[in-house]
Design a protein around this motif. Structure first.
Motif, mmCIF file in Angstrom:
data_model
loop_
_atom_site.group_PDB
_atom_site.id
_atom_site.type_symbol
_atom_site.label_atom_id
_atom_site.label_comp_id
_atom_site.label_asym_id
_atom_site.label_seq_id
_atom_site.Cartn_x
_atom_site.Cartn_y
_atom_site.Cartn_z
ATOM 1 N N ASP A 92 31.126 -6.861 -43.399
ATOM 2 C CA ASP A 92 30.938 -7.438 -42.074
ATOM 3 C C ASP A 92 29.477 -7.804 -41.853
ATOM 4 N N LEU A 93 29.272 -8.940 -41.201
ATOM 5 C CA LEU A 93 27.917 -9.404 -40.901
ATOM 6 C C LEU A 93 27.541 -9.025 -39.472
ATOM 7 N N PRO A 94 26.438 -8.334 -39.287
ATOM 8 C CA PRO A 94 25.994 -8.017 -37.928
ATOM 9 C C PRO A 94 25.796 -9.292 -37.115
ATOM 10 N N ALA A 95 26.184 -9.264 -35.856
ATOM 11 C CA ALA A 95 26.103 -10.462 -35.009
ATOM 12 C C ALA A 95 24.664 -10.912 -34.797
ATOM 13 N N ASP A 96 23.711 -9.984 -34.904
ATOM 14 C CA ASP A 96 22.327 -10.367 -34.630
ATOM 15 C C ASP A 96 21.643 -11.022 -35.829
ATOM 16 N N ALA A 122 23.263 -17.875 -46.050
ATOM 17 C CA ALA A 122 21.972 -17.359 -45.590
ATOM 18 C C ALA A 122 22.129 -16.009 -44.902
ATOM 19 N N ARG A 123 23.153 -15.865 -44.069
ATOM 20 C CA ARG A 123 23.361 -14.604 -43.351
ATOM 21 C C ARG A 123 23.641 -13.458 -44.329
ATOM 22 N N HIS A 124 24.431 -13.721 -45.362
ATOM 23 C CA HIS A 124 24.699 -12.671 -46.355
ATOM 24 C C HIS A 124 23.416 -12.296 -47.106
ATOM 25 N N VAL A 126 20.295 -12.550 -45.980
ATOM 26 C CA VAL A 126 19.434 -11.794 -45.070
ATOM 27 C C VAL A 126 19.916 -10.347 -44.972
ATOM 28 N N ALA A 127 21.217 -10.166 -44.828
ATOM 29 C CA ALA A 127 21.777 -8.811 -44.747
ATOM 30 C C ALA A 127 21.471 -8.025 -46.012
ATOM 31 N N ALA A 128 21.583 -8.684 -47.151
ATOM 32 C CA ALA A 128 21.284 -8.012 -48.423
ATOM 33 C C ALA A 128 19.832 -7.566 -48.475
ATOM 34 N N GLY A 129 18.929 -8.430 -48.042
ATOM 35 C CA GLY A 129 17.516 -8.078 -48.051
ATOM 36 C C GLY A 129 17.193 -6.909 -47.139
ATOM 37 N N MET A 130 17.901 -6.812 -46.033
ATOM 38 C CA MET A 130 17.670 -5.716 -45.093
ATOM 39 C C MET A 130 18.197 -4.384 -45.620
ATOM 40 N N LEU A 131 19.226 -4.444 -46.454
ATOM 41 C CA LEU A 131 19.899 -3.226 -46.900
ATOM 42 C C LEU A 131 19.491 -2.752 -48.292
ATOM 43 N N VAL A 132 18.826 -3.597 -49.069
ATOM 44 C CA VAL A 132 18.671 -3.324 -50.502
ATOM 45 C C VAL A 132 17.949 -2.007 -50.798
ATOM 46 N N ASP A 134 17.865 0.830 -48.675
ATOM 47 C CA ASP A 134 18.583 2.006 -48.168
ATOM 48 C C ASP A 134 20.057 2.052 -48.570
ATOM 49 N N ASP A 135 20.666 0.899 -48.761
ATOM 50 C CA ASP A 135 22.084 0.840 -49.123
ATOM 51 C C ASP A 135 22.297 -0.296 -50.122
ATOM 52 N N PRO A 136 21.793 -0.129 -51.345
ATOM 53 C CA PRO A 136 21.844 -1.223 -52.318
ATOM 54 C C PRO A 136 23.262 -1.654 -52.696
ATOM 55 N N GLU A 137 24.225 -0.745 -52.623
ATOM 56 C CA GLU A 137 25.589 -1.128 -52.982
ATOM 57 C C GLU A 137 26.154 -2.148 -51.986
ATOM 58 N N THR A 138 25.951 -1.904 -50.695
ATOM 59 C CA THR A 138 26.410 -2.867 -49.695
ATOM 60 C C THR A 138 25.613 -4.165 -49.799
ATOM 61 N N ALA A 139 24.330 -4.049 -50.086
ATOM 62 C CA ALA A 139 23.506 -5.245 -50.287
ATOM 63 C C ALA A 139 24.076 -6.089 -51.426
ATOM 64 N N TYR A 140 24.474 -5.412 -52.472
ATOM 65 C CA TYR A 140 25.071 -6.108 -53.624
ATOM 66 C C TYR A 140 26.353 -6.832 -53.225
ATOM 67 N N GLN A 141 27.182 -6.188 -52.410
ATOM 68 C CA GLN A 141 28.417 -6.824 -51.961
ATOM 69 C C GLN A 141 28.127 -8.069 -51.112
ATOM 70 N N HIS A 142 27.066 -8.019 -50.329
ATOM 71 C CA HIS A 142 26.670 -9.201 -49.554
ATOM 72 C C HIS A 142 26.265 -10.346 -50.491
ATOM 73 N N THR A 143 25.526 -10.022 -51.544
ATOM 74 C CA THR A 143 25.107 -11.091 -52.455
ATOM 75 C C THR A 143 26.296 -11.652 -53.235
ATOM 76 N N LEU A 144 27.289 -10.808 -53.509
ATOM 77 C CA LEU A 144 28.487 -11.310 -54.181
ATOM 78 C C LEU A 144 29.221 -12.305 -53.277
ATOM 79 N N ALA A 145 29.237 -12.028 -51.976
ATOM 80 C CA ALA A 145 29.865 -12.956 -51.035
ATOM 81 C C ALA A 145 29.107 -14.277 -50.993
ATOM 82 N N ALA A 146 27.771 -14.184 -51.048
ATOM 83 C CA ALA A 146 26.963 -15.406 -51.078
ATOM 84 C C ALA A 146 27.209 -16.173 -52.369
ATOM 85 N N ARG A 147 27.290 -15.442 -53.470
ATOM 86 C CA ARG A 147 27.501 -16.105 -54.764
ATOM 87 C C ARG A 147 28.872 -16.754 -54.856
#
Length: 311
Positions: A92-96, A122-124, A126-132, A134-147
């Protein structure tokens, strides 16, 4: 490199092993049919279970009397998402997060995409960069969605590789960074790629990358990172003297207090201790701590342990 995608640098005493739950092996560069227009794939005319003409599927199906659809006995149940669809959707992408936070140099590389699709990618990212961190696994999932939406854009593959590395998915990181390098010819990924080889038990491959022609043109920080990985590969092979020589050719005496100097000194102190030169190691742990104002390392604790051991 965008600030939103802070890369995880190779560690001084070995590759960074995440030990976190796997996010699954990403698809090898292919894109699902749904990525073309930024929408999930649907049956031909957009309605599942129908032919091109919009008639009920099945040969000789009788027409409905009265032109009214049959009454439903209850709400339609949604089919469970396939693994591919789950990757495509991403977390899920944060609304902000709007996508406007992405570094301009990075967002410029998304200009060739349709506007809505570029914004979702872009949103995925940004989310990945914010999480990488503290939560690299979720960050990775965001980049997979972007890819999944933009597999032919180098900066997306780069972000996926860096997040995979941070999450401990070294084979996937290596594959993604290789893909990015093929697309844009950049050599900046070589230290991380070399460290991935170490993590995969292939120190000789790491040494080959360390000798790549492009390394000679690296700036001080990137060159220090490659030196640390090269020395680590030598240690993997049991070549402690060669590891020390590799580090001694680096600017250990630099007056800079930058993080790359801190890490370089720490790697040298750690290798000295591994080689049984405890007195020298103690001195270099103290030299590391003296410039480690951000406490990037545990040099102070290592020095204290050595002092106790020698006392």
């Amino acid at each position: 490199m965008a600030d939103q995608r802070r890369s995880q640098r190779p560690s001084g005493d070995g590759p960074r092993r995440g030990g976190r739950p796997s996010g699954g092996k990403p698809q090898s560069g292919g894109k699902p049919a749904s990525s073309r227009g930024g929408k999930p794939a649907q049956a031909r005319d957009g309605k599942p279970g129908q032919s091109r003409g919009g008639k009920p599927a099945g040969k000789g199906a009788p027409p409905r009397r009265g032109g009214k659809p049959p009454a439903r006995s209850g709400p339609r149940e949604q089919a469970p998402r396939s693994a591919e669809q789950a990757v495509y959707d991403g977390p899920d992408l944060p609304a902000d997060i709007t996508g406007a936070e992405l570094d301009r140099a990075v967002s410029a590389q998304l200009k060739g995409l349709p506007e809505k699709l570029a914004n979702r990618v872009a949103r995925h990212m940004v989310a990945a960069g914010m999480l990488v961190d503290d939560d690299p696994e979720t960050a990775y999932q965001h980049t997979l969605a972007a890819r999944a939406r933009a597999p032919r854009i180098a900066v997306v593959r780069e972000a996926t590789g860096e997040a995979a590395y941070a999450a401990g998915h070294y084979a996937e990181a290596l594959a993604e960074l290789r893909a990015a390098k093929r697309m844009n010819g950049a050599t900046a990924y070589l230290p991380i790629m070399a460290d991935c080889h170490r993590a995969l038990g292939k120190p000789q491959e790491a040494l080959k990358l360390a000798k790549s022609p492009g390394v000679a043109n690296f700036g001080p920080e990137a060159k220090a990172e490659m030196t640390i990985v090269e020395a680590g590969a030598r240690r993997d092979l049991g070549q402690l003297d060669a590891a020390l020589r590799t580090l001694e050719l680096a600017p250990l005496q630099s007056k800079s207090r930058s993080s790359w100097v801190v890490r370089l000194r720490y790697a040298y102190a750690d290798t000295l201790e591994a080689a049984g030169r405890e007195q020298d190691a103690l001195a270099w742990f103290h030299r590391t701590h003296a410039i480690d104002s951000d406490e990037l390392t545990d040099a102070a604790e290592r020095a204290e342990l050595l002092e106790k051991h020698q006392g």
